[in-house]
Write a protein that holds these residues in place. Structure first.
Motif, short mmCIF file in Angstrom:
data_model
loop_
_atom_site.label_atom_id
_atom_site.label_comp_id
_atom_site.label_asym_id
_atom_site.label_seq_id
_atom_site.Cartn_x
_atom_site.Cartn_y
_atom_site.Cartn_z
N UNK A 1 2.90 11.62 -11.05
CA UNK A 1 2.18 12.88 -11.48
C UNK A 1 2.28 13.07 -12.72
N UNK A 2 1.33 13.89 -13.51
CA UNK A 2 1.92 14.28 -14.87
C UNK A 2 2.78 15.37 -14.53
N UNK B 1 -3.56 15.59 -2.07
CA UNK B 1 -2.31 16.28 -1.88
C UNK B 1 -2.84 17.50 -0.93
N UNK C 1 2.33 1.69 -3.29
CA UNK C 1 1.32 2.22 -3.98
C UNK C 1 1.14 3.67 -4.24
N UNK C 2 0.99 4.34 -3.04
CA UNK C 2 0.93 5.59 -2.76
C UNK C 2 2.16 6.43 -3.32
N UNK D 1 0.82 -1.19 0.04
CA UNK D 1 -0.03 -0.01 0.02
C UNK D 1 0.92 1.30 0.00
N UNK E 1 -5.13 12.68 -7.08
CA UNK E 1 -3.99 12.71 -6.21
C UNK E 1 -3.67 14.17 -5.86
N UNK E 2 -3.81 14.90 -6.88
CA UNK E 2 -3.60 16.33 -6.67
C UNK E 2 -4.34 16.91 -5.61
N UNK F 1 -8.10 -0.98 -3.84
CA UNK F 1 -6.95 -1.91 -3.59
C UNK F 1 -5.90 -1.73 -2.72
N UNK F 2 -6.09 -0.46 -2.13
CA UNK F 2 -4.98 -0.16 -1.16
C UNK F 2 -5.67 -0.69 0.00
N UNK F 3 -4.82 -1.36 1.03
CA UNK F 3 -5.12 -2.07 1.94
C UNK F 3 -4.93 -0.88 3.47
N UNK G 1 1.96 10.14 3.75
CA UNK G 1 1.40 9.17 3.05
C UNK G 1 0.28 8.13 3.73
N UNK G 2 0.15 8.27 4.99
CA UNK G 2 -1.11 7.85 5.47
C UNK G 2 -2.43 8.73 5.19
N UNK H 1 -9.39 3.41 -5.60
CA UNK H 1 -8.24 3.21 -4.75
C UNK H 1 -8.44 2.05 -3.90
N UNK I 1 -6.51 10.41 -12.60
CA UNK I 1 -5.81 9.97 -11.41
C UNK I 1 -4.92 11.09 -10.99
N UNK I 2 -4.28 12.02 -11.88
CA UNK I 2 -3.42 13.02 -11.19
C UNK I 2 -4.43 14.00 -10.67
N UNK J 1 -2.42 10.91 2.84
CA UNK J 1 -2.90 10.78 1.35
C UNK J 1 -3.75 9.47 1.01
N UNK J 2 -3.36 8.29 1.63
CA UNK J 2 -4.00 7.17 1.34
C UNK J 2 -5.52 7.23 2.05
N UNK K 1 -5.39 15.16 -16.00
CA UNK K 1 -5.47 13.60 -15.77
C UNK K 1 -6.33 13.36 -14.75
#
Lengths: 154, 199
Positions: free
Chosen positions: A53-54, B134, A45-46, A42, B130-131, B194-196, B177-178, B192, B126-127, B180-181, B124
């Motif tokens: 990121x693009x 963040x 993956x993060x 996990x 994630x952004x 799939x993230x455990x 990272x925690x 997401x 996914x981007x 973020x997850x 994007x």
């Protein structure tokens, strides 16, 4: 090494920031612990999401604009910072000028005043001495002295 | 004549410095822009941050040690400039609530929740996610994670950039990272899932 201790080190393990011995310990635990192994996946993956990121290219125009702003800010800051120095220099010059003029003026005032000559009897320079002698000869000259000239000698 | 010579020498030295800085700017502005974009979440603020960073860098260029990587030094300035900007805008919430976290520390992580939907989004999908995730992170954690995962800096380098210890860097990246997850799972569990994450 127990699961709590391993999970605290997982981030550093995945980033390759553990010492050799710690790496071995964590790796050994992960091979035997499904839960910690899943946690490690996990974290990876993060990390992957952020790493992928693009990337944006802002372009040459952006770069030129950035440069002009950076150097313009530098110039305006230098001009601004030199303003007080210019003011001080000008003030010093004015003060020096003022002191100089005051000194010149005071020097002139210190000179002894020109004494004005009291009008002497006689209407011209040539007649002055004659008039003086005549006054002496007639006894009206209070200063005394020999007669130097007579009317005939002239 | 002496003054004239001195003036010429000073001008030449200034030109050399400017040329050197320009060269470094040419090489660094792209990755620096991307970091600024990830830190701020939108192009306008990224440009402002980048501008402020390079202005400060040029102002203090005489302090830069040319033996060290320019980008590390630049990112340190950017990190400080970003924090300053966040403080001015009131987006940094500092807290020391007495609540122990899982790793034994006693500070509660308070994320930056100013992820306005009006912000310019990345193209994007996914981007984008994630952004946005963040932007929900605590600023220091976000900076540490970006420096590690986007810029690829070592912990020691990150510690230097952020003016802190390696231990603190490790902690910030771990907790970042925690966060973020957690955020990604909330935003798009189907993507997401799939993230455990059993926080």
């Amino acid at each position: 090494m127990n699961c709590n201790a391993v999970q605290l080190k997982l981030t550093a393990y995945i980033d390759g920031e553990l010492s050799g011995f710690e790496m071995i310990q964590v790796r050994s635990h992960l091979s035997d612990c499904a839960s910690c192994s899943a946690e490690a996946d996990a974290v990876r993956q993060v990390k992957w999401f952020v790493n992928n990121l693009p990337q944006n290219d802002p372009g040459e125009e952006f770069k030129d604009r950035l440069k002009s702003k950076v150097f313009a800010a530098s110039v305006s800051r230098k001009s601004f910072s030199s303003a007080p120095l210019a003011m001080i220099s000008t003030a010093a010059f004015v003060a020096a000028l003022f002191c100089g003029l005051s000194y010149i003026r005071s020097t002139r005032l210190a000179q002894p005043p020109t004494t004005s000559v009291a009008p002497i009897a006689g209407d011209s320079h040539g007649n002055f001495e004659l008039a003086r002698d005549q006054a002496y000869a007639s006894g009206t000259d209070p200063l005394g002295g020999a007669v130097l000239l007579t009317a005939d000698a002239h | 004549m002496i003054l004239s010579a001195l003036f010429k020498e000073r001008t030449a030295s200034t030109d050399t410095t400017k040329q050197l800085f320009e060269g470094l700017l040419d090489k660094s502005y792209r990755p620096a822009y991307n970091l600024a974009l990830r830190l701020t979440g939108n192009h306008a603020e990224a440009e402002d941050l980048l501008q402020e960073t390079y202005i400060r860098a040029y102002r203090f260029f005489h302090r830069y040690d040319q033996a060290l990587p320019f980008t590390n030094w630049l990112y340190r300035i950017m990190s400080n400039a970003h924090i300053d900007s966040m403080r001015r805008k009131g987006r940094i919430k500092t807290t020391s609530l007495e609540q122990p976290s899982q790793n034994g520390t006693s500070t509660l992580d308070v994320a930056d929740t100013d992820a306005s939907p009006d912000r310019e989004l990345l193209c994007d999908m996914m981007g984008e996610n994630v952004q946005q995730a963040l932007m929900t992170m605590t600023p220091d954690f976000r900076t540490a994670v970006l420096l590690a995962d986007v810029e690829g800096l070592a912990y020691e380098e990150i510690a230097e950039v952020m003016n802190t210890s390696v231990g603190t860097v490790r902690s910030r990246i771990h907790r970042g990272r925690k966060q973020l997850r957690t955020s990604l799972l909330k935003k798009a569990p189907e993507m997401y899932g799939g993230l455990i994450n059993e926080l």
